[in-house]
Scaffold this motif. Structure first.
Motif, PDB file in Angstrom:
ATOM      1  N   ASN A   5       0.860  -1.182   0.000  1.00 23.47           N
ATOM      2  CA  ASN A   5       0.000   0.000   0.000  1.00 23.47           C
ATOM      3  C   ASN A   5       0.900   1.237   0.000  1.00 23.47           C
ATOM      4  O   ASN A   5       1.404   1.650   1.043  1.00 23.47           O
ATOM      5  CB  ASN A   5      -0.917  -0.022   1.223  1.00 23.47           C
ATOM      6  N   THR A   6       1.105   1.824  -1.177  1.00 29.15           N
ATOM      7  CA  THR A   6       2.039   2.940  -1.285  1.00 29.15           C
ATOM      8  C   THR A   6       1.539   4.188  -0.563  1.00 29.15           C
ATOM      9  O   THR A   6       2.343   4.992  -0.099  1.00 29.15           O
ATOM     10  CB  THR A   6       2.318   3.268  -2.758  1.00 29.15           C
ATOM     11  N   VAL A   7       0.226   4.361  -0.462  1.00 30.57           N
ATOM     12  CA  VAL A   7      -0.302   5.512   0.277  1.00 30.57           C
ATOM     13  C   VAL A   7       0.047   5.391   1.755  1.00 30.57           C
ATOM     14  O   VAL A   7       0.523   6.348   2.383  1.00 30.57           O
ATOM     15  CB  VAL A   7      -1.823   5.636   0.068  1.00 30.57           C
ATOM     16  N   LYS A   8      -0.164   4.222   2.311  1.00 27.52           N
ATOM     17  CA  LYS A   8       0.156   4.016   3.722  1.00 27.52           C
ATOM     18  C   LYS A   8       1.648   4.220   3.969  1.00 27.52           C
ATOM     19  O   LYS A   8       2.049   4.867   4.955  1.00 27.52           O
ATOM     20  CB  LYS A   8      -0.271   2.605   4.149  1.00 27.52           C
ATOM     21  N   ALA A   9       2.486   3.702   3.068  1.00 29.95           N
ATOM     22  CA  ALA A   9       3.933   3.841   3.226  1.00 29.95           C
ATOM     23  C   ALA A   9       4.367   5.297   3.101  1.00 29.95           C
ATOM     24  O   ALA A   9       5.223   5.776   3.864  1.00 29.95           O
ATOM     25  CB  ALA A   9       4.648   2.975   2.191  1.00 29.95           C
ATOM     26  N   ARG A  10       3.798   6.024   2.155  1.00 27.99           N
ATOM     27  CA  ARG A  10       4.195   7.412   1.963  1.00 27.99           C
ATOM     28  C   ARG A  10       3.739   8.293   3.118  1.00 27.99           C
ATOM     29  O   ARG A  10       4.463   9.215   3.522  1.00 27.99           O
ATOM     30  CB  ARG A  10       3.648   7.923   0.626  1.00 27.99           C
ATOM     31  N   LEU A  11       2.568   8.040   3.655  1.00 28.45           N
ATOM     32  CA  LEU A  11       2.137   8.797   4.828  1.00 28.45           C
ATOM     33  C   LEU A  11       3.051   8.531   6.019  1.00 28.45           C
ATOM     34  O   LEU A  11       3.408   9.442   6.764  1.00 28.45           O
ATOM     35  CB  LEU A  11       0.692   8.452   5.180  1.00 28.45           C
ATOM     36  N   ALA A  12       3.450   7.281   6.189  1.00 30.29           N
ATOM     37  CA  ALA A  12       4.370   6.943   7.283  1.00 30.29           C
ATOM     38  C   ALA A  12       5.711   7.644   7.121  1.00 30.29           C
ATOM     39  O   ALA A  12       6.383   7.958   8.112  1.00 30.29           O
ATOM     40  CB  ALA A  12       4.563   5.432   7.354  1.00 30.29           C
ATOM     41  N   ALA A  13       6.091   7.916   5.871  1.00 31.84           N
ATOM     42  CA  ALA A  13       7.352   8.597   5.591  1.00 31.84           C
ATOM     43  C   ALA A  13       7.204  10.116   5.600  1.00 31.84           C
ATOM     44  O   ALA A  13       8.184  10.833   5.320  1.00 31.84           O
ATOM     45  CB  ALA A  13       7.894   8.136   4.245  1.00 31.84           C
ATOM     46  N   GLY A  14       6.010  10.624   5.892  1.00 28.45           N
ATOM     47  CA  GLY A  14       5.798  12.061   5.942  1.00 28.45           C
ATOM     48  C   GLY A  14       5.578  12.721   4.597  1.00 28.45           C
ATOM     49  O   GLY A  14       5.643  13.944   4.487  1.00 28.45           O
ATOM     50  N   GLU A  15       5.290  11.922   3.562  1.00 22.10           N
ATOM     51  CA  GLU A  15       5.088  12.478   2.223  1.00 22.10           C
ATOM     52  C   GLU A  15       3.629  12.862   2.012  1.00 22.10           C
ATOM     53  O   GLU A  15       2.740  12.428   2.730  1.00 22.10           O
ATOM     54  CB  GLU A  15       5.530  11.467   1.171  1.00 22.10           C
TER      55      GLU A  15
END
Length: 258
Positions: A5-15
């Motif tokens: 889930n790229t959205v979940k990963a990007r949110l976790a990275a602050g993006e």
């Protein structure tokens, strides 16, 4: 087949991530949203008439262009949650979350044990056997997002308890229905509604849960971004298309005679 889930990963990275509501059940339209560069689409099965086979094909279209597919399900419908996830949705948007019990019911429907009790199934998401099923269960619980919509005055008031129990991956605001719950339908810029949204965002920040805003102007977007918001739904494809069609016609009507 289940993918990260790229959205979940990007949110976790602050993006920052951007999405659209999608209410027209057309796979080519979903593909266009992905090709335009959006990160996710919220496929609407709450207000739109979408049958399960249509929904599965909309999800396939999103997968083809690396667009993360979320599905907004009807209120308090665990069967709809199950069908959306079995079709391949990477998350469900649960409308009208008013109390912690609403979250607990959604978790039970959306997550496998030990977190929930989602009914076990094979099919397309485990790749018809390509993923070992116990590994699939673990990964599905990691990758699937539970997104709660706060769009009622009761939900705003009970948000500390709603978030305090955990299990929510993102909160999505719903200013339109929220305005109605305050007795001022469609007055989304009324001070009461704007203050409620600020309260929701503050509570999300206190619980370290991403808040997803629906900015209606570039100034709204800039204000939320300055407040630390990194997730945005930029309207709905029907509204964007209708405005584009009207603008296109007006430009030609006003064209000088040549």
């Amino acid at each position: 087949m289940l993918r990260p889930n790229t959205v979940k990963a990007r949110l976790a990275a602050g993006e920052e991530v951007h999405g659209l509501f999608c209410s027209i059940p057309s796979p080519p339209l979903v593909e266009m949203i992905g090709c335009a560069g959006y990160d996710f689409a919220v496929l609407d099965s709450e207000h739109a008439l979408v049958d399960p086979q249509q929904l599965e094909n909309l999800i396939r279209a999103a997968e083809a262009v690396d667009l993360v597919p979320f599905v907004r399900v009807p209120e308090a419908d665990p069967g709809a949650i199950l069908r959306a996830l079995d079709a391949g949705a990477m998350g469900v948007v649960v409308p009208h979350v008013r109390r912690r019990a609403d979250v607990d019911a959604a978790i039970r429907a959306a997550r496998y044990a030990p977190e929930g009790m989602r009914s076990l199934n094979g099919g397309r998401v485990p790749g018809f056997g390509r993923l070992e099923l116990t590994e699939y269960v673990r990964r599905a619980n990691e990758e699937t997002m539970l997104i709660a919509m706060i769009e009622d005055a009761e939900g705003v008031e009970d948000l500390p308890a709603i978030l305090g129990g955990g299990g929510i991956d993102m909160i999505l605001e719903g200013a339109a229905d929220l305005s109605q719950s305050y007795g001022i339908p469609w007055q989304t810029r009324d001070p009461r509604v704007r203050e409620a949204l600020r309260r929701v965002h503050a509570e999300c920040a206190a619980h370290d849960v991403p808040f997803c805003a629906i900015p209606r102007t570039p100034e709204d977007h800039a204000g939320w971004r300055a407040a630390g918001v990194r997730s945005f739904v930029l309207g709905e494809e029907r509204g964007l298309a209708a405005r584009a069609l009207r603008d296109h016609l007006e430009r030609h009507r006003e064209a000088p005679d040549g």
